[in-house]
Design a protein around this motif. Structure first.
Motif, PDB file in Angstrom:
ATOM      1  N   THR F  96      -2.491   6.780  13.786  1.00  0.00           N
ATOM      2  CA  THR F  96      -2.495   5.901  14.949  1.00  0.00           C
ATOM      3  C   THR F  96      -2.004   4.513  14.546  1.00  0.00           C
ATOM      4  O   THR F  96      -2.072   4.136  13.371  1.00  0.00           O
ATOM      5  N   PRO F  97      -1.516   3.741  15.521  1.00  0.00           N
ATOM      6  CA  PRO F  97      -1.148   2.354  15.204  1.00  0.00           C
ATOM      7  C   PRO F  97      -2.293   1.595  14.540  1.00  0.00           C
ATOM      8  O   PRO F  97      -2.070   0.816  13.608  1.00  0.00           O
ATOM      9  N   GLU F  98      -3.509   1.844  14.995  1.00  0.00           N
ATOM     10  CA  GLU F  98      -4.661   1.135  14.428  1.00  0.00           C
ATOM     11  C   GLU F  98      -4.855   1.498  12.956  1.00  0.00           C
ATOM     12  O   GLU F  98      -5.192   0.641  12.137  1.00  0.00           O
ATOM     13  N   GLU F  99      -4.668   2.779  12.622  1.00  0.00           N
ATOM     14  CA  GLU F  99      -4.816   3.182  11.216  1.00  0.00           C
ATOM     15  C   GLU F  99      -3.724   2.576  10.338  1.00  0.00           C
ATOM     16  O   GLU F  99      -3.972   2.159   9.204  1.00  0.00           O
ATOM     17  N   ILE F 100      -2.522   2.526  10.865  1.00  0.00           N
ATOM     18  CA  ILE F 100      -1.416   1.953  10.083  1.00  0.00           C
ATOM     19  C   ILE F 100      -1.673   0.472   9.814  1.00  0.00           C
ATOM     20  O   ILE F 100      -1.517  -0.008   8.692  1.00  0.00           O
ATOM     21  N   VAL F 101      -2.066  -0.250  10.860  1.00  0.00           N
ATOM     22  CA  VAL F 101      -2.351  -1.676  10.693  1.00  0.00           C
ATOM     23  C   VAL F 101      -3.503  -1.884   9.707  1.00  0.00           C
ATOM     24  O   VAL F 101      -3.473  -2.800   8.875  1.00  0.00           O
ATOM     25  N   GLU F 102      -4.493  -1.013   9.781  1.00  0.00           N
ATOM     26  CA  GLU F 102      -5.631  -1.143   8.870  1.00  0.00           C
ATOM     27  C   GLU F 102      -5.209  -0.852   7.423  1.00  0.00           C
ATOM     28  O   GLU F 102      -5.665  -1.516   6.482  1.00  0.00           O
ATOM     29  N   ALA F 103      -4.333   0.135   7.240  1.00  0.00           N
ATOM     30  CA  ALA F 103      -3.839   0.435   5.888  1.00  0.00           C
ATOM     31  C   ALA F 103      -3.084  -0.756   5.309  1.00  0.00           C
ATOM     32  O   ALA F 103      -3.195  -1.045   4.114  1.00  0.00           O
ATOM     33  N   LEU F 104      -2.334  -1.445   6.153  1.00  0.00           N
ATOM     34  CA  LEU F 104      -1.573  -2.598   5.666  1.00  0.00           C
ATOM     35  C   LEU F 104      -2.489  -3.792   5.406  1.00  0.00           C
ATOM     36  O   LEU F 104      -2.250  -4.582   4.497  1.00  0.00           O
ATOM     37  N   LEU F 105      -3.549  -3.940   6.198  1.00  0.00           N
ATOM     38  CA  LEU F 105      -4.557  -4.959   5.894  1.00  0.00           C
ATOM     39  C   LEU F 105      -5.200  -4.653   4.544  1.00  0.00           C
ATOM     40  O   LEU F 105      -5.359  -5.539   3.695  1.00  0.00           O
ATOM     41  N   HIS F 106      -5.550  -3.393   4.354  1.00  0.00           N
ATOM     42  CA  HIS F 106      -6.139  -2.946   3.082  1.00  0.00           C
ATOM     43  C   HIS F 106      -5.225  -3.271   1.908  1.00  0.00           C
ATOM     44  O   HIS F 106      -5.691  -3.594   0.805  1.00  0.00           O
ATOM     45  N   SER F 107      -3.913  -3.218   2.128  1.00  0.00           N
ATOM     46  CA  SER F 107      -2.966  -3.467   1.033  1.00  0.00           C
ATOM     47  C   SER F 107      -3.055  -4.895   0.508  1.00  0.00           C
ATOM     48  O   SER F 107      -2.667  -5.163  -0.637  1.00  0.00           O
ATOM     49  N   ALA F 108      -3.553  -5.826   1.325  1.00  0.00           N
ATOM     50  CA  ALA F 108      -3.675  -7.213   0.861  1.00  0.00           C
ATOM     51  C   ALA F 108      -4.564  -7.325  -0.370  1.00  0.00           C
ATOM     52  O   ALA F 108      -4.351  -8.182  -1.228  1.00  0.00           O
ATOM     53  N   VAL F 109      -5.550  -6.458  -0.467  1.00  0.00           N
ATOM     54  CA  VAL F 109      -6.471  -6.491  -1.618  1.00  0.00           C
ATOM     55  C   VAL F 109      -5.746  -6.165  -2.913  1.00  0.00           C
ATOM     56  O   VAL F 109      -6.009  -6.754  -3.952  1.00  0.00           O
ATOM     57  N   TYR F 110      -4.806  -5.255  -2.848  1.00  0.00           N
ATOM     58  CA  TYR F 110      -4.174  -4.737  -4.071  1.00  0.00           C
ATOM     59  C   TYR F 110      -2.803  -5.340  -4.341  1.00  0.00           C
ATOM     60  O   TYR F 110      -2.401  -5.459  -5.488  1.00  0.00           O
ATOM     61  N   CYS F 111      -2.089  -5.702  -3.293  1.00  0.00           N
ATOM     62  CA  CYS F 111      -0.716  -6.218  -3.448  1.00  0.00           C
ATOM     63  C   CYS F 111      -0.613  -7.711  -3.161  1.00  0.00           C
ATOM     64  O   CYS F 111       0.444  -8.298  -3.416  1.00  0.00           O
ATOM     65  N   GLY F 112      -1.647  -8.295  -2.622  1.00  0.00           N
ATOM     66  CA  GLY F 112      -1.589  -9.706  -2.249  1.00  0.00           C
ATOM     67  C   GLY F 112      -1.083  -9.896  -0.832  1.00  0.00           C
ATOM     68  O   GLY F 112      -0.528  -8.994  -0.210  1.00  0.00           O
ATOM     69  N   MET F 113      -1.296 -11.107  -0.333  1.00  0.00           N
ATOM     70  CA  MET F 113      -0.971 -11.415   1.058  1.00  0.00           C
ATOM     71  C   MET F 113       0.524 -11.318   1.371  1.00  0.00           C
ATOM     72  O   MET F 113       0.893 -10.803   2.440  1.00  0.00           O
TER      73      MET F 113
END
Lengths: 136, 136, 136, 136, 136, 136
Positions: F96-113
């Motif tokens: 879902t769009p919500e899951e995709i957006v959440e996955a990309l938010l999650h990426s901030a922890v590992y890849c940076g802002m």
């Protein structure tokens, strides 16, 4: 400072927004605004965490944080939009155009010429927009 | 300074070696020595170019160069041996342990937690060797 | 060549294994063996695809493929185990120690000094194991 | 060659400019020109150091240097402007369009499909500008 | 959840620690402990922000977060210590060894063989420690 | 499945094309088409190998493969064109769009802002084209 006894989510955002505005100027606000319809939570975290919790800590001067940041964004590659915001920020917190250009020259030693060139051309764009060309 | 009217290859090396020794201390010399049987030319270029031509330029203070360098090495990833040399260098040119730790905390915002952690554990090793633990 | 009219999975593997052995020698076989209990399919794909389908194509000489490969592995960073295999491979397909060292010196221009140094120290290890030190 | 007994800064620049022009053609000169108002020193270092001190060394043929360079620029990512210059350079020093395309196909093994695709689309642009499409 | 009306710094830490312990098990706690004498604030941010504010959000299942995380850590390169923690975490939240191995095979398409191999060898180490070899 | 007893090159391509079309839709086909005059072999390998041999394996659900892929493309940086294709693909296979957006938010922890922001803005473009804004 993050030693306040208790804060709401909004408190942390407000605290971060004050820092973001001081450091990044309108460039930062534009990024947050453009996230409103896609990922307001990412916008919240940039403000509340990156600026509220980290940037605002007293252990390193804003000017010094920008030097570290310019080094990181140059090394990462592909972060031209963020370099644009942070070269503006570097000027806002007191780095001179000459220091910024010198930092990017210095980056050639560690990141190689292509990334140093890419970052320097972002500086050229930003300095041009602010009437700071030619440098030196 | 790189405005001398004419220099030999050896002149440039000698000039760079003086800067390398001042900034990196024996860590830098060890790297050059270890290149002697595999790529003496790479050792020459590190000394003559990186330190002689770039590091020695007056436009950015040695301390500021180390802040940019710490940011770059953290962001690049896989550069733990160079972080070791340059965290030592950072201490040599006047950054405090607290500032170095804060710069690496700051890096989490831009590089993410894994790279910030990797760099911080190199700092822990270096600070331990120099009797600077615990920090703060 | 990948124009055979029909091949089984085993055919493609066998074809790739012949190339892998010729290029990488026992270093390549060791990598495949070490994958047997964790991801035999990854081992299969390295052999059947990377070596069978790509490496064996006639459009670029094996020596030239190793030059490109050394450049990529140096630039990626953190690929020291693969650099070990491919510096051995470079020697196997006819690059001289002097050419390999020069290629890694050249990499400093594009990748910066830290990655050039990391790759050069892998070459030092490989050359030492093969009795090729000092170079030049 | 870098064994001349003594050179001025201008001597080194002139020597490098001759190499830059031979290898990169007008693409290289355009990059140097565009640095004039922002970081003439970075332009000087690209010419005097990268081309004068490193590219001109006799230990690796210009064609071989371009193979390493294409590998590095593909692997680094985000270096499309430099790939443009260096795919032109690769053609200038004698690599065929077929060899360049094959080197970029080869890069898929080590860098993955996205970076191989990005580099290949830069080659498509350059080859189109030089009337070299379709390849093969 | 991050909608609590007001939290102290300690509240946020406690909330994150509960998530960290559930996801990463003792591997996560060891990382935090090892930061105590060098950068307790980085440890605090890993717990309070990464796990308290982000990991605990309801919009993506823990299992799905680990899939994204394995992809990122493999692609970044040089993050073997974090891959160790997060391959353990992946098992803790319900991914099977076969799914993890398949995800790392899949990574070869996007990151290339070297990074896929590096990550797979970390999985081999973790699975060996947990008595999960051979896979399949 | 790749256990068929014998396949021609064309068989493998046809098998992969069916998967590519199902996962990536017309975005994938456009990429293959645009390779026709520069590197048809790279197009063949994307289809026959990446989609035919890897994507189609039964060990990981298509939805899960996209989660890993989004993580990798975000972490690599400079892969915006591939993120565009694969955010579309993620929607095609049921995220879902919500899951995709959440996955990309999650990426901030590992890849940076910066990398999280770059990926999120590609999602904004894709979601806009598909009439999926605002999210949530």
């Amino acid at each position: 400072m993050n030693t306040a006894p208790a804060e709401t989510r909004q408190d942390r955002f407000d605290r971060g927004l004050e820092v973001l505005t001081r450091v990044d100027g309108e460039g930062g606000q534009k990024v947050i605004d453009s996230l409103a319809d896609i990922s307001p939570e990412l916008g919240h975290q940039v403000v509340a965490w990156a600026f509220g919790d980290i940037y605002d800590r007293p252990g390193l001067a804003p000017r010094d944080r920008q030097l570290v940041t310019l080094g990181m964004l140059t090394a990462l590659g592909g972060c031209e939009p963020q370099l644009d915001v942070h070269i503006n920020a570097a000027l806002n917190v007191g780095l001179t155009p000459e220091e910024i250009v010198e930092a990017l020259l210095h980056s050639a030693v560690y990141c190689g010429m292509p990334k140093a060139l890419n970052a320097t051309f972002v500086a050229k764009k930003v300095f041009g927009e602010r009437g700071l060309l030619p440098v030196g």
